[in-house]
Write a protein that holds these residues in place. Structure first.
Motif, PDB file in Angstrom:
ATOM      1  N   LYS A 164       0.830  -1.205   0.000  1.00  0.00           N
ATOM      2  CA  LYS A 164       0.000   0.000   0.000  1.00  0.00           C
ATOM      3  C   LYS A 164       0.866   1.258   0.000  1.00  0.00           C
ATOM      4  O   LYS A 164       0.589   2.218  -0.715  1.00  0.00           O
ATOM      5  CB  LYS A 164      -0.936  -0.012   1.206  1.00  0.00           C
ATOM      6  CG  LYS A 164      -2.016   1.017   1.156  1.00  0.00           C
ATOM      7  CD  LYS A 164      -3.009   0.778   2.288  1.00  0.00           C
ATOM      8  CE  LYS A 164      -4.301   1.468   1.956  1.00  0.00           C
ATOM      9  NZ  LYS A 164      -5.397   1.022   2.781  1.00  0.00           N
ATOM     10  N   CYS A 165       1.941   1.246   0.783  1.00  0.00           N
ATOM     11  CA  CYS A 165       2.868   2.385   0.807  1.00  0.00           C
ATOM     12  C   CYS A 165       3.556   2.560  -0.541  1.00  0.00           C
ATOM     13  O   CYS A 165       3.719   3.678  -1.025  1.00  0.00           O
ATOM     14  CB  CYS A 165       3.902   2.207   1.910  1.00  0.00           C
ATOM     15  SG  CYS A 165       3.265   2.480   3.564  1.00  0.00           S
ATOM     16  N   ILE A 166       3.966   1.452  -1.146  1.00  0.00           N
ATOM     17  CA  ILE A 166       4.616   1.507  -2.458  1.00  0.00           C
ATOM     18  C   ILE A 166       3.681   2.115  -3.493  1.00  0.00           C
ATOM     19  O   ILE A 166       4.049   3.042  -4.221  1.00  0.00           O
ATOM     20  CB  ILE A 166       5.083   0.100  -2.887  1.00  0.00           C
ATOM     21  CG1 ILE A 166       6.270  -0.342  -2.051  1.00  0.00           C
ATOM     22  CG2 ILE A 166       5.424   0.060  -4.375  1.00  0.00           C
ATOM     23  CD1 ILE A 166       6.657  -1.801  -2.236  1.00  0.00           C
ATOM     24  N   SER A 201       1.012   3.933  -3.004  1.00  0.00           N
ATOM     25  CA  SER A 201       0.677   5.312  -2.648  1.00  0.00           C
ATOM     26  C   SER A 201       1.799   6.276  -3.014  1.00  0.00           C
ATOM     27  O   SER A 201       1.545   7.380  -3.493  1.00  0.00           O
ATOM     28  CB  SER A 201       0.374   5.419  -1.155  1.00  0.00           C
ATOM     29  OG  SER A 201      -0.761   4.673  -0.824  1.00  0.00           O
ATOM     30  N   LEU A 202       3.042   5.862  -2.790  1.00  0.00           N
ATOM     31  CA  LEU A 202       4.176   6.716  -3.152  1.00  0.00           C
ATOM     32  C   LEU A 202       4.252   6.915  -4.662  1.00  0.00           C
ATOM     33  O   LEU A 202       4.467   8.025  -5.139  1.00  0.00           O
ATOM     34  CB  LEU A 202       5.486   6.107  -2.646  1.00  0.00           C
ATOM     35  CG  LEU A 202       5.815   6.361  -1.187  1.00  0.00           C
ATOM     36  CD1 LEU A 202       6.915   5.428  -0.710  1.00  0.00           C
ATOM     37  CD2 LEU A 202       6.225   7.811  -0.989  1.00  0.00           C
ATOM     38  N   ILE A 203       4.076   5.846  -5.399  1.00  0.00           N
ATOM     39  CA  ILE A 203       4.126   5.956  -6.859  1.00  0.00           C
ATOM     40  C   ILE A 203       2.998   6.850  -7.370  1.00  0.00           C
ATOM     41  O   ILE A 203       3.206   7.707  -8.225  1.00  0.00           O
ATOM     42  CB  ILE A 203       4.068   4.558  -7.511  1.00  0.00           C
ATOM     43  CG1 ILE A 203       5.377   3.818  -7.252  1.00  0.00           C
ATOM     44  CG2 ILE A 203       3.787   4.655  -9.006  1.00  0.00           C
ATOM     45  CD1 ILE A 203       5.359   2.366  -7.678  1.00  0.00           C
ATOM     46  N   TYR A 204       1.802   6.671  -6.807  1.00  0.00           N
ATOM     47  CA  TYR A 204       0.637   7.395  -7.300  1.00  0.00           C
ATOM     48  C   TYR A 204       0.591   8.848  -6.816  1.00  0.00           C
ATOM     49  O   TYR A 204       0.531   9.771  -7.621  1.00  0.00           O
ATOM     50  CB  TYR A 204      -0.643   6.660  -6.883  1.00  0.00           C
ATOM     51  CG  TYR A 204      -1.896   7.357  -7.332  1.00  0.00           C
ATOM     52  CD1 TYR A 204      -2.263   7.367  -8.671  1.00  0.00           C
ATOM     53  CD2 TYR A 204      -2.718   8.002  -6.423  1.00  0.00           C
ATOM     54  CE1 TYR A 204      -3.409   8.014  -9.090  1.00  0.00           C
ATOM     55  CE2 TYR A 204      -3.864   8.644  -6.830  1.00  0.00           C
ATOM     56  CZ  TYR A 204      -4.208   8.650  -8.161  1.00  0.00           C
ATOM     57  OH  TYR A 204      -5.339   9.293  -8.567  1.00  0.00           O
ATOM     58  N   SER A 205       0.651   9.052  -5.511  1.00  0.00           N
ATOM     59  CA  SER A 205       0.432  10.407  -5.003  1.00  0.00           C
ATOM     60  C   SER A 205       1.672  11.292  -5.085  1.00  0.00           C
ATOM     61  O   SER A 205       1.563  12.489  -5.327  1.00  0.00           O
ATOM     62  CB  SER A 205      -0.086  10.368  -3.563  1.00  0.00           C
ATOM     63  OG  SER A 205       0.909   9.945  -2.681  1.00  0.00           O
ATOM     64  N   ALA A 206       2.856  10.710  -4.879  1.00  0.00           N
ATOM     65  CA  ALA A 206       4.084  11.510  -4.937  1.00  0.00           C
ATOM     66  C   ALA A 206       4.697  11.521  -6.329  1.00  0.00           C
ATOM     67  O   ALA A 206       5.714  12.153  -6.553  1.00  0.00           O
ATOM     68  CB  ALA A 206       5.093  10.991  -3.924  1.00  0.00           C
ATOM     69  N   LEU A 253      11.699   5.183  -6.343  1.00  0.00           N
ATOM     70  CA  LEU A 253      11.131   4.498  -5.183  1.00  0.00           C
ATOM     71  C   LEU A 253      12.134   3.516  -4.587  1.00  0.00           C
ATOM     72  O   LEU A 253      12.310   3.439  -3.369  1.00  0.00           O
ATOM     73  CB  LEU A 253       9.855   3.760  -5.587  1.00  0.00           C
ATOM     74  CG  LEU A 253       9.200   2.941  -4.490  1.00  0.00           C
ATOM     75  CD1 LEU A 253       8.572   3.851  -3.451  1.00  0.00           C
ATOM     76  CD2 LEU A 253       8.176   2.006  -5.078  1.00  0.00           C
ATOM     77  N   ILE A 254      12.828   2.785  -5.448  1.00  0.00           N
ATOM     78  CA  ILE A 254      13.796   1.792  -5.000  1.00  0.00           C
ATOM     79  C   ILE A 254      14.924   2.446  -4.205  1.00  0.00           C
ATOM     80  O   ILE A 254      15.400   1.893  -3.221  1.00  0.00           O
ATOM     81  CB  ILE A 254      14.352   1.002  -6.204  1.00  0.00           C
ATOM     82  CG1 ILE A 254      13.251   0.109  -6.773  1.00  0.00           C
ATOM     83  CG2 ILE A 254      15.583   0.190  -5.827  1.00  0.00           C
ATOM     84  CD1 ILE A 254      13.589  -0.506  -8.120  1.00  0.00           C
ATOM     85  N   HIS A 255      15.340   3.636  -4.591  1.00  0.00           N
ATOM     86  CA  HIS A 255      16.462   4.316  -3.942  1.00  0.00           C
ATOM     87  C   HIS A 255      16.033   5.235  -2.797  1.00  0.00           C
ATOM     88  O   HIS A 255      16.885   5.878  -2.180  1.00  0.00           O
ATOM     89  CB  HIS A 255      17.268   5.104  -4.971  1.00  0.00           C
ATOM     90  CG  HIS A 255      17.945   4.222  -5.963  1.00  0.00           C
ATOM     91  ND1 HIS A 255      17.464   4.027  -7.235  1.00  0.00           N
ATOM     92  CD2 HIS A 255      19.044   3.442  -5.858  1.00  0.00           C
ATOM     93  CE1 HIS A 255      18.249   3.182  -7.874  1.00  0.00           C
ATOM     94  NE2 HIS A 255      19.215   2.806  -7.057  1.00  0.00           N
TER      95      HIS A 255
END
Length: 80
Positions: free
Chosen positions: A19-21, A23-28, A35-37
């Motif tokens: 869910k965090c992954i 959300s980060l890709i979508y909202s940020a 994301l990996i780094h």
């Protein structure tokens, strides 16, 4: 996929890490490699920003960190 479909995927996700992954890709608006780094020190909760080092074109940039996403990330951090 439309915007409603994207948020539905995040809402249906029961695994906090996934869910965090998502959300980060979508909202940020993070790319997969960004994301990996990403490190915990890149999260500026006081200013509501995420620092992305070496983004596209080897340039650093900032992305917005929403309050709900910050709460998700804190819950993930406490759990793992």
């Amino acid at each position: 996929m439309n915007q409603t479909g994207n948020t539905a995927i995040i809402t249906k996700c029961s695994n906090i890490k996934h869910k965090c992954i998502l959300s980060l890709i979508y909202s940020a608006r993070l790319r997969r490699s960004e994301l990996i780094h990403l490190r915990p020190t890149d999260i500026d909760s006081q200013r509501g920003l995420i620092r992305i080092e070496g983004a596209k074109g080897k340039k650093d940039r900032y992305s917005l960190l929403s309050a709900p996403l910050l709460l998700q990330l804190r819950a993930y951090f406490k759990r793992y």
